[in-house]
Design a protein around this motif. Structure first.
Motif, PDB file in Angstrom:
ATOM      1  N   ALA A 133      45.278  10.726  90.041  1.00 24.09           N
ATOM      2  CA  ALA A 133      46.531  11.228  89.708  1.00 24.09           C
ATOM      3  C   ALA A 133      46.253  12.520  88.818  1.00 24.09           C
ATOM      4  N   HIS A 149      50.729  13.600  83.638  1.00 25.88           N
ATOM      5  CA  HIS A 149      50.030  12.774  84.108  1.00 25.88           C
ATOM      6  C   HIS A 149      49.148  11.891  82.549  1.00 25.88           C
ATOM      7  N   ARG A 208      51.861  10.978  81.050  1.00 23.07           N
ATOM      8  CA  ARG A 208      52.737   9.995  81.308  1.00 23.07           C
ATOM      9  C   ARG A 208      52.826   8.723  81.327  1.00 23.07           C
ATOM     10  N   TRP A 209      51.803   8.844  83.273  1.00 28.57           N
ATOM     11  CA  TRP A 209      51.538   8.331  84.486  1.00 28.57           C
ATOM     12  C   TRP A 209      50.440   7.405  83.639  1.00 28.57           C
ATOM     13  N   CYS A 210      49.537   8.259  82.509  1.00 31.02           N
ATOM     14  CA  CYS A 210      48.287   7.311  82.541  1.00 31.02           C
ATOM     15  C   CYS A 210      48.465   6.671  81.689  1.00 31.02           C
ATOM     16  N   GLN A 235      51.079   4.509  80.944  1.00 27.76           N
ATOM     17  CA  GLN A 235      52.505   3.583  82.002  1.00 27.76           C
ATOM     18  C   GLN A 235      51.027   2.786  82.427  1.00 27.76           C
ATOM     19  N   LYS A 236      50.349   3.475  82.375  1.00 27.64           N
ATOM     20  CA  LYS A 236      48.467   2.214  83.151  1.00 27.64           C
ATOM     21  C   LYS A 236      47.945   1.435  82.045  1.00 27.64           C
TER      22      LYS A 236
END
Length: 179
Positions: free
Chosen positions: A50, A131, A133-135, A137-138
Motif C-alpha cells: 500500500a 496510506h 486511511r487505507w490502514c 479501513q483494513k
C-alpha cells in the motif's frame, strides 16, 4: 507561554519551487510495518504494498509532481519528488521573506506556517493520509512519525548519488544503524 515546534524545513525556502527533493518518511517508533529484507531484497507486507501504491498515485493527485527513484523499506520510505513548473513554465513564488511571528494573532500565524497548496509538505501530508486511511479501513495497527525529512537536491551529481543510495538501500540495510 505558548510553545511552537520549530520547523525542520529550510528557513526561507518556498517548497513549491520547481526542484528535486529527497524525502524520507518513517513509521512511528520505527516499527517494521512494511515488510522485511532478506539477502538484500525487500519483501513487502500488505502495508508495504500500500505504501508503494499510494506513492505512485501522487502524480494523479498533484499535476505539478513527477516521481523519481523510490524504495519502501521495513520502517520508512525514501523517494525523490520533482516539483514541476506550472503550465506557463513559472512557479508560484520565489524565496519567502523572513517574518516575525511573535506579534501576530494565532489565525494569521497558522496561515503563514501552514503548508501551501502544491508544496512538498502538502504532497507528503496527502500521501501519509491516504496510506493511514487505507490502514484504518483494513484495521491495521499503523502510525507514521509526525514529520518527514527532506533534502533539497543541489545539482545533478547529488541527484545521481541519491538515486544510487535509494536503489542500494535494501542491500545496505544490515549495515545501516540509523534504522
Amino acid at each position: 507561554m505558548e510553545y511552537w515546534s520549530k520547523s525542520i524545513r529550510l528557513d526561507g525556502w518556498d517548497y513549491r519551487i520547481p526542484w528535486f527533493y529527497f524525502v524520507t518518511i518513517c513509521t512511528k517508533d520505527r516499527c517494521h510495518y512494511f515488510g522485511e529484507i532478506r539477502d538484500g531484497i525487500m519483501g513487502l507486507s500488505e502495508q508495504g504494498c500500500a505504501a508503494w501504491y499510494f506513492w505512485n498515485e501522487i502524480p494523479n493527485h498533484f499535476d505539478n509532481v513527477k516521481l523519481d527513484e523510490f524504495v519502501v523499506m521495513p520502517n520508512h520510505v525514501h523517494g525523490i519528488i520533482q516539483i514541476l513548473p506550472d503550465e506557463n513554465g513559472s512557479h508560484p513564488v520565489g524565496m519567502l521573506h523572513a517574518t516575525c511571528l511573535q506579534d501576530i494573532n494565532i489565525n494569521d500565524r497558522m496561515s503563514i506556517i501552514s503548508p501551501k497548496p502544491g508544496s512538498l509538505s502538502t504532497i507528503i501530508r496527502s500521501y501519509k493520509s491516504a496510506h493511514t486511511r487505507w490502514c484504518n479501513q483494513k484495521n491495521y495497527d499503523f502510525e507514521w512519525q509526525s514529520r518527514f525529512h527532506d533534502h533539497i537536491i543541489r545539482n545533478y551529481r547529488a541527484l545521481n548519488n541519491i538515486r544510487r543510495y535509494i536503489k542500494m538501500n535494501p542491500e545496505d540495510w544490515e549495515s545501516d544503524s540509523q534504522f
